[in-house]
Scaffold this motif. Structure first.
Motif, PDB file in Angstrom:
ATOM      1  N   LEU A   1      -6.015 -31.106 -13.492  1.00 56.25           N
ATOM      2  CA  LEU A   1      -4.987 -31.788 -12.702  1.00 56.25           C
ATOM      3  C   LEU A   1      -5.594 -32.981 -11.953  1.00 56.25           C
ATOM      4  O   LEU A   1      -5.011 -34.068 -11.915  1.00 56.25           O
ATOM      5  CB  LEU A   1      -4.332 -30.816 -11.724  1.00 56.25           C
ATOM      6  CG  LEU A   1      -3.207 -31.388 -10.869  1.00 56.25           C
ATOM      7  CD1 LEU A   1      -2.102 -31.998 -11.729  1.00 56.25           C
ATOM      8  CD2 LEU A   1      -2.626 -30.298  -9.983  1.00 56.25           C
ATOM      9  N   ARG A   2      -6.766 -32.800 -11.386  1.00 58.92           N
ATOM     10  CA  ARG A   2      -7.431 -33.889 -10.666  1.00 58.92           C
ATOM     11  C   ARG A   2      -7.736 -35.040 -11.629  1.00 58.92           C
ATOM     12  O   ARG A   2      -7.488 -36.199 -11.325  1.00 58.92           O
ATOM     13  CB  ARG A   2      -8.719 -33.378 -10.021  1.00 58.92           C
ATOM     14  CG  ARG A   2      -9.395 -34.389  -9.107  1.00 58.92           C
ATOM     15  CD  ARG A   2     -10.628 -33.810  -8.445  1.00 58.92           C
ATOM     16  NE  ARG A   2     -11.710 -33.553  -9.377  1.00 58.92           N
ATOM     17  CZ  ARG A   2     -12.472 -34.499  -9.923  1.00 58.92           C
ATOM     18  NH1 ARG A   2     -12.258 -35.769  -9.641  1.00 58.92           N
ATOM     19  NH2 ARG A   2     -13.452 -34.178 -10.747  1.00 58.92           N
ATOM     20  N   ARG A   3      -8.237 -34.722 -12.803  1.00 62.01           N
ATOM     21  CA  ARG A   3      -8.561 -35.766 -13.779  1.00 62.01           C
ATOM     22  C   ARG A   3      -7.309 -36.478 -14.288  1.00 62.01           C
ATOM     23  O   ARG A   3      -7.316 -37.690 -14.477  1.00 62.01           O
ATOM     24  CB  ARG A   3      -9.360 -35.188 -14.932  1.00 62.01           C
ATOM     25  CG  ARG A   3     -10.716 -34.725 -14.476  1.00 62.01           C
ATOM     26  CD  ARG A   3     -11.778 -35.042 -15.478  1.00 62.01           C
ATOM     27  NE  ARG A   3     -13.064 -34.700 -14.932  1.00 62.01           N
ATOM     28  CZ  ARG A   3     -13.928 -35.599 -14.480  1.00 62.01           C
ATOM     29  NH1 ARG A   3     -13.633 -36.866 -14.511  1.00 62.01           N
ATOM     30  NH2 ARG A   3     -15.097 -35.215 -14.006  1.00 62.01           N
ATOM     31  N   CYS A   4      -6.242 -35.727 -14.501  1.00 65.08           N
ATOM     32  CA  CYS A   4      -4.981 -36.348 -14.933  1.00 65.08           C
ATOM     33  C   CYS A   4      -4.449 -37.275 -13.837  1.00 65.08           C
ATOM     34  O   CYS A   4      -3.873 -38.323 -14.124  1.00 65.08           O
ATOM     35  CB  CYS A   4      -3.945 -35.282 -15.279  1.00 65.08           C
ATOM     36  SG  CYS A   4      -4.306 -34.401 -16.822  1.00 65.08           S
ATOM     37  N   GLY A   5      -4.658 -36.882 -12.585  1.00 64.86           N
ATOM     38  CA  GLY A   5      -4.245 -37.721 -11.463  1.00 64.86           C
ATOM     39  C   GLY A   5      -4.965 -39.052 -11.412  1.00 64.86           C
ATOM     40  O   GLY A   5      -4.462 -40.011 -10.831  1.00 64.86           O
ATOM     41  N   ARG A   6      -6.142 -39.138 -12.026  1.00 67.74           N
ATOM     42  CA  ARG A   6      -6.852 -40.417 -12.093  1.00 67.74           C
ATOM     43  C   ARG A   6      -6.129 -41.399 -13.001  1.00 67.74           C
ATOM     44  O   ARG A   6      -6.236 -42.603 -12.827  1.00 67.74           O
ATOM     45  CB  ARG A   6      -8.261 -40.223 -12.645  1.00 67.74           C
ATOM     46  CG  ARG A   6      -9.217 -39.667 -11.670  1.00 67.74           C
ATOM     47  CD  ARG A   6     -10.591 -39.681 -12.295  1.00 67.74           C
ATOM     48  NE  ARG A   6     -11.584 -39.363 -11.302  1.00 67.74           N
ATOM     49  CZ  ARG A   6     -12.852 -39.236 -11.570  1.00 67.74           C
ATOM     50  NH1 ARG A   6     -13.280 -39.396 -12.800  1.00 67.74           N
ATOM     51  NH2 ARG A   6     -13.708 -38.940 -10.627  1.00 67.74           N
ATOM     52  N   PHE A   7      -5.438 -40.881 -13.986  1.00 64.98           N
ATOM     53  CA  PHE A   7      -4.731 -41.725 -14.938  1.00 64.98           C
ATOM     54  C   PHE A   7      -3.302 -42.018 -14.511  1.00 64.98           C
ATOM     55  O   PHE A   7      -2.813 -43.120 -14.672  1.00 64.98           O
ATOM     56  CB  PHE A   7      -4.654 -41.036 -16.313  1.00 64.98           C
ATOM     57  CG  PHE A   7      -5.896 -41.098 -17.130  1.00 64.98           C
ATOM     58  CD1 PHE A   7      -6.117 -42.148 -18.001  1.00 64.98           C
ATOM     59  CD2 PHE A   7      -6.842 -40.097 -17.047  1.00 64.98           C
ATOM     60  CE1 PHE A   7      -7.252 -42.203 -18.782  1.00 64.98           C
ATOM     61  CE2 PHE A   7      -7.982 -40.140 -17.824  1.00 64.98           C
ATOM     62  CZ  PHE A   7      -8.195 -41.193 -18.693  1.00 64.98           C
ATOM     63  N   LEU A   8      -2.601 -40.992 -14.052  1.00 64.09           N
ATOM     64  CA  LEU A   8      -1.162 -41.104 -13.813  1.00 64.09           C
ATOM     65  C   LEU A   8      -0.864 -41.062 -12.317  1.00 64.09           C
ATOM     66  O   LEU A   8      -1.191 -40.082 -11.648  1.00 64.09           O
ATOM     67  CB  LEU A   8      -0.440 -39.959 -14.536  1.00 64.09           C
ATOM     68  CG  LEU A   8      -0.645 -39.952 -16.050  1.00 64.09           C
ATOM     69  CD1 LEU A   8      -0.269 -38.614 -16.650  1.00 64.09           C
ATOM     70  CD2 LEU A   8       0.140 -41.074 -16.698  1.00 64.09           C
ATOM     71  N   PRO A   9      -0.230 -42.089 -11.785  1.00 64.50           N
ATOM     72  CA  PRO A   9      -0.022 -42.184 -10.340  1.00 64.50           C
ATOM     73  C   PRO A   9       0.989 -41.189  -9.771  1.00 64.50           C
ATOM     74  O   PRO A   9       0.883 -40.790  -8.623  1.00 64.50           O
ATOM     75  CB  PRO A   9       0.456 -43.617 -10.135  1.00 64.50           C
ATOM     76  CG  PRO A   9       0.997 -44.044 -11.454  1.00 64.50           C
ATOM     77  CD  PRO A   9       0.236 -43.280 -12.490  1.00 64.50           C
ATOM     78  N   CYS A  10       1.948 -40.777 -10.549  1.00 64.33           N
ATOM     79  CA  CYS A  10       2.974 -39.852 -10.065  1.00 64.33           C
ATOM     80  C   CYS A  10       2.492 -38.416 -10.276  1.00 64.33           C
ATOM     81  O   CYS A  10       2.124 -38.030 -11.389  1.00 64.33           O
ATOM     82  CB  CYS A  10       4.278 -40.095 -10.830  1.00 64.33           C
ATOM     83  SG  CYS A  10       5.599 -38.967 -10.375  1.00 64.33           S
ATOM     84  N   ARG A  11       2.503 -37.624  -9.209  1.00 65.95           N
ATOM     85  CA  ARG A  11       1.977 -36.255  -9.279  1.00 65.95           C
ATOM     86  C   ARG A  11       2.689 -35.426 -10.352  1.00 65.95           C
ATOM     87  O   ARG A  11       2.049 -34.674 -11.078  1.00 65.95           O
ATOM     88  CB  ARG A  11       2.089 -35.574  -7.919  1.00 65.95           C
ATOM     89  CG  ARG A  11       1.555 -34.146  -7.971  1.00 65.95           C
ATOM     90  CD  ARG A  11       1.135 -33.626  -6.620  1.00 65.95           C
ATOM     91  NE  ARG A  11       0.676 -32.269  -6.697  1.00 65.95           N
ATOM     92  CZ  ARG A  11      -0.570 -31.900  -6.963  1.00 65.95           C
ATOM     93  NH1 ARG A  11      -1.492 -32.804  -7.184  1.00 65.95           N
ATOM     94  NH2 ARG A  11      -0.918 -30.631  -7.005  1.00 65.95           N
ATOM     95  N   GLU A  12       4.002 -35.568 -10.465  1.00 66.01           N
ATOM     96  CA  GLU A  12       4.751 -34.802 -11.461  1.00 66.01           C
ATOM     97  C   GLU A  12       4.285 -35.139 -12.873  1.00 66.01           C
ATOM     98  O   GLU A  12       4.155 -34.261 -13.721  1.00 66.01           O
ATOM     99  CB  GLU A  12       6.259 -35.023 -11.333  1.00 66.01           C
ATOM    100  CG  GLU A  12       6.876 -34.451 -10.081  1.00 66.01           C
ATOM    101  CD  GLU A  12       6.693 -35.347  -8.846  1.00 66.01           C
ATOM    102  OE1 GLU A  12       6.303 -36.527  -8.999  1.00 66.01           O
ATOM    103  OE2 GLU A  12       6.913 -34.852  -7.736  1.00 66.01           O
ATOM    104  N   ASP A  13       4.033 -36.421 -13.121  1.00 68.72           N
ATOM    105  CA  ASP A  13       3.551 -36.842 -14.437  1.00 68.72           C
ATOM    106  C   ASP A  13       2.157 -36.285 -14.699  1.00 68.72           C
ATOM    107  O   ASP A  13       1.855 -35.830 -15.803  1.00 68.72           O
ATOM    108  CB  ASP A  13       3.538 -38.366 -14.552  1.00 68.72           C
ATOM    109  CG  ASP A  13       4.919 -38.970 -14.444  1.00 68.72           C
ATOM    110  OD1 ASP A  13       5.909 -38.253 -14.711  1.00 68.72           O
ATOM    111  OD2 ASP A  13       5.015 -40.155 -14.077  1.00 68.72           O
ATOM    112  N   ALA A  14       1.310 -36.320 -13.674  1.00 68.25           N
ATOM    113  CA  ALA A  14      -0.047 -35.772 -13.801  1.00 68.25           C
ATOM    114  C   ALA A  14       0.017 -34.269 -14.078  1.00 68.25           C
ATOM    115  O   ALA A  14      -0.753 -33.746 -14.888  1.00 68.25           O
ATOM    116  CB  ALA A  14      -0.857 -36.059 -12.544  1.00 68.25           C
TER     117      ALA A  14
END
Length: 182
Positions: free
Chosen positions: A34-47
């Motif tokens: 989840l933390r790594r996905c958050g680096r790519f995608l700005p919206c938490r739901e998308d991450a």
């Protein structure tokens, strides 16, 4: 996340079909993914959606993990691919169904996260780089976003270290003006 040695061992066991090891691996990976996905995608739901996709891909394809490289390297590849796929999906959906924004709902640029904006800009730049110079994307993603060591990136991409450094230099040169334009 569980320590890397534990993740490596669980991944090896899961790759041989050990369901209990796979369950433990997935449970331990979730926060890091989840933390790594958050680096790519700005919206938490998308991450969060991308993180779910990553965990699903790990579960489905763990047998493909042969242990030739570190599990974390294999995982970063899955994370990067799932996040980029999620971004393309969101972009396609937005193009297919444009939403009229009411004046009261407009985003005030003074309160918009600079980090979120820069991540969207980076995703746009990666999308453009993939269209124009696809061989430059992986080195840039692995080194600058996933922050893997040069040798690990070269091994993952399957090119000599000198070639990797050359491609990385070229990728940064290509992307830099696109990021400044926003």
């Amino acid at each position: 996340m569980q320590d890397e040695a534990t993740a490596e061992e669980l991944a090896r066991l899961a790759a041989t079909g050990d369901r209990a090891a796979l369950e433990r691996l997935l449970a331990g990976l979730r926060p890091e993914v989840l933390r790594r996905c958050g680096r790519f995608l700005p919206c938490r739901e998308d991450a969060e959606e991308a993180a779910q996709d990553v965990l699903l891909q790990v579960a489905r394809h763990i047998a493909a993990f042969e242990g030739r490289s570190r599990f974390s390297t294999w995982l970063y590849t899955v994370v990067a691919n799932c996040c980029r796929q999620k971004y393309r999906e969101l972009k396609r959906r937005a193009a297919e169904q444009p939403v009229a924004v009411e004046p009261a709902e407009r985003v005030d640029p003074r309160t918009t996260s600079v980090i979120a904006g820069s991540r969207v800009d980076l995703l746009e730049a990666l999308d453009r780089l993939e269209r124009e110079h696809p061989h430059l994307v992986a080195p840039l993603v692995y080194r600058d976003i996933c922050q893997l060591e040069y040798a690990e990136v070269a091994e993952r991409v399957g090119i000599p270290l000198g070639t990797l450094k050359s491609r990385l230099h070229e990728a940064r040169k290509q992307v830099r003006p696109w990021l400044r334009g926003y």
